[in-house]
Design a protein around this motif. Structure first.
Motif, PDB file in Angstrom:
ATOM      1  N   SER A  21       1.200  -1.312  -0.132  1.00  0.00           N
ATOM      2  CA  SER A  21       0.200   0.326  -0.335  1.00  0.00           C
ATOM      3  C   SER A  21       0.714   1.144   0.204  1.00  0.00           C
ATOM      4  O   SER A  21       0.785   2.229  -0.657  1.00  0.00           O
ATOM      5  CB  SER A  21      -0.881  -0.127   0.787  1.00  0.00           C
ATOM      6  OG  SER A  21      -1.368   0.949   1.355  1.00  0.00           O
ATOM      7  N   ARG A  22       1.829   1.296   0.527  1.00  0.00           N
ATOM      8  CA  ARG A  22       3.164   2.452   0.879  1.00  0.00           C
ATOM      9  C   ARG A  22       3.906   2.417  -0.294  1.00  0.00           C
ATOM     10  O   ARG A  22       3.631   3.314  -1.065  1.00  0.00           O
ATOM     11  CB  ARG A  22       4.000   1.779   2.332  1.00  0.00           C
ATOM     12  CG  ARG A  22       4.225   3.375   2.184  1.00  0.00           C
ATOM     13  CD  ARG A  22       3.989   4.226   2.751  1.00  0.00           C
ATOM     14  NE  ARG A  22       5.101   5.436   3.298  1.00  0.00           N
ATOM     15  CZ  ARG A  22       4.974   6.452   4.077  1.00  0.00           C
ATOM     16  NH1 ARG A  22       3.599   6.298   5.150  1.00  0.00           N
ATOM     17  NH2 ARG A  22       6.247   6.993   4.618  1.00  0.00           N
ATOM     18  N   TRP A  57       1.109   4.160  -2.910  1.00  0.00           N
ATOM     19  CA  TRP A  57       0.667   5.772  -2.506  1.00  0.00           C
ATOM     20  C   TRP A  57       2.007   6.214  -3.130  1.00  0.00           C
ATOM     21  O   TRP A  57       1.794   7.214  -3.510  1.00  0.00           O
ATOM     22  CB  TRP A  57       1.095   5.506  -1.726  1.00  0.00           C
ATOM     23  CG  TRP A  57       0.557   7.219  -0.624  1.00  0.00           C
ATOM     24  CD1 TRP A  57      -0.206   7.944  -1.094  1.00  0.00           C
ATOM     25  CD2 TRP A  57       1.439   7.774   0.330  1.00  0.00           C
ATOM     26  NE1 TRP A  57      -0.246   9.440  -0.765  1.00  0.00           N
ATOM     27  CE2 TRP A  57       0.863   8.852   0.504  1.00  0.00           C
ATOM     28  CE3 TRP A  57       2.298   7.091   0.667  1.00  0.00           C
ATOM     29  CZ2 TRP A  57       1.568   9.863   1.393  1.00  0.00           C
ATOM     30  CZ3 TRP A  57       2.845   8.665   1.640  1.00  0.00           C
ATOM     31  CH2 TRP A  57       2.528   9.205   2.285  1.00  0.00           C
ATOM     32  N   ARG A 107      -3.941   8.803  -1.619  1.00  0.00           N
ATOM     33  CA  ARG A 107      -4.412   7.583  -0.369  1.00  0.00           C
ATOM     34  C   ARG A 107      -4.248   6.583   0.116  1.00  0.00           C
ATOM     35  O   ARG A 107      -5.103   5.012   0.050  1.00  0.00           O
ATOM     36  CB  ARG A 107      -3.226   7.732   1.486  1.00  0.00           C
ATOM     37  CG  ARG A 107      -3.330   6.787   2.374  1.00  0.00           C
ATOM     38  CD  ARG A 107      -2.590   7.601   3.713  1.00  0.00           C
ATOM     39  NE  ARG A 107      -1.070   8.386   3.688  1.00  0.00           N
ATOM     40  CZ  ARG A 107      -0.897   9.049   4.315  1.00  0.00           C
ATOM     41  NH1 ARG A 107      -1.463  10.146   4.635  1.00  0.00           N
ATOM     42  NH2 ARG A 107       0.528   9.846   3.809  1.00  0.00           N
ATOM     43  N   ARG A 166      -5.332   1.958  -0.866  1.00  0.00           N
ATOM     44  CA  ARG A 166      -5.856   1.532   0.049  1.00  0.00           C
ATOM     45  C   ARG A 166      -6.408   0.226  -0.591  1.00  0.00           C
ATOM     46  O   ARG A 166      -6.682  -0.549  -0.435  1.00  0.00           O
ATOM     47  CB  ARG A 166      -5.544   2.201   1.001  1.00  0.00           C
ATOM     48  CG  ARG A 166      -4.802   2.493   2.634  1.00  0.00           C
ATOM     49  CD  ARG A 166      -5.147   3.343   3.051  1.00  0.00           C
ATOM     50  NE  ARG A 166      -4.392   3.540   4.583  1.00  0.00           N
ATOM     51  CZ  ARG A 166      -4.178   4.384   4.388  1.00  0.00           C
ATOM     52  NH1 ARG A 166      -5.936   5.183   4.722  1.00  0.00           N
ATOM     53  NH2 ARG A 166      -3.518   5.229   5.430  1.00  0.00           N
TER      54      ARG A 166
END
Length: 75
Positions: free
Chosen positions: A21-22, A25, A49, A53
């Motif tokens: 996810s990071r 992003w 963000r 997700r």
């Protein structure tokens, strides 16, 4: 579907969720900033963000299932 396969795939998906996810992003914010030619606003970063997700969920589920199958855990 065997219980062991489901548990293995779920655990792997949960462990991969936060780093993937990071990563998604960061890539999306960088792409946005490159496209706009200036820094992204806080609102745009927040939207990216949330989007990252949501996009990460199917990515990690599919990957974890394929990985478990490839190492020999039968569904």
């Amino acid at each position: 579907m065997s219980t062991y396969f489901a548990i293995s795939a779920a655990v792997l998906a949960i462990l991969l969720y936060f780093p993937v996810s990071r990563l998604v992003w960061v890539f999306s914010v960088r792409r946005l900033e490159k496209k706009k030619q200036n820094p992204a606003t806080d609102q745009e970063i927040s939207f990216q963000r949330k989007r990252a997700r949501v996009l990460t969920i199917p990515i990690v589920i599919i990957f974890s299932c394929i990985f478990c199958i490839s190492i020999g855990i039968t569904p």
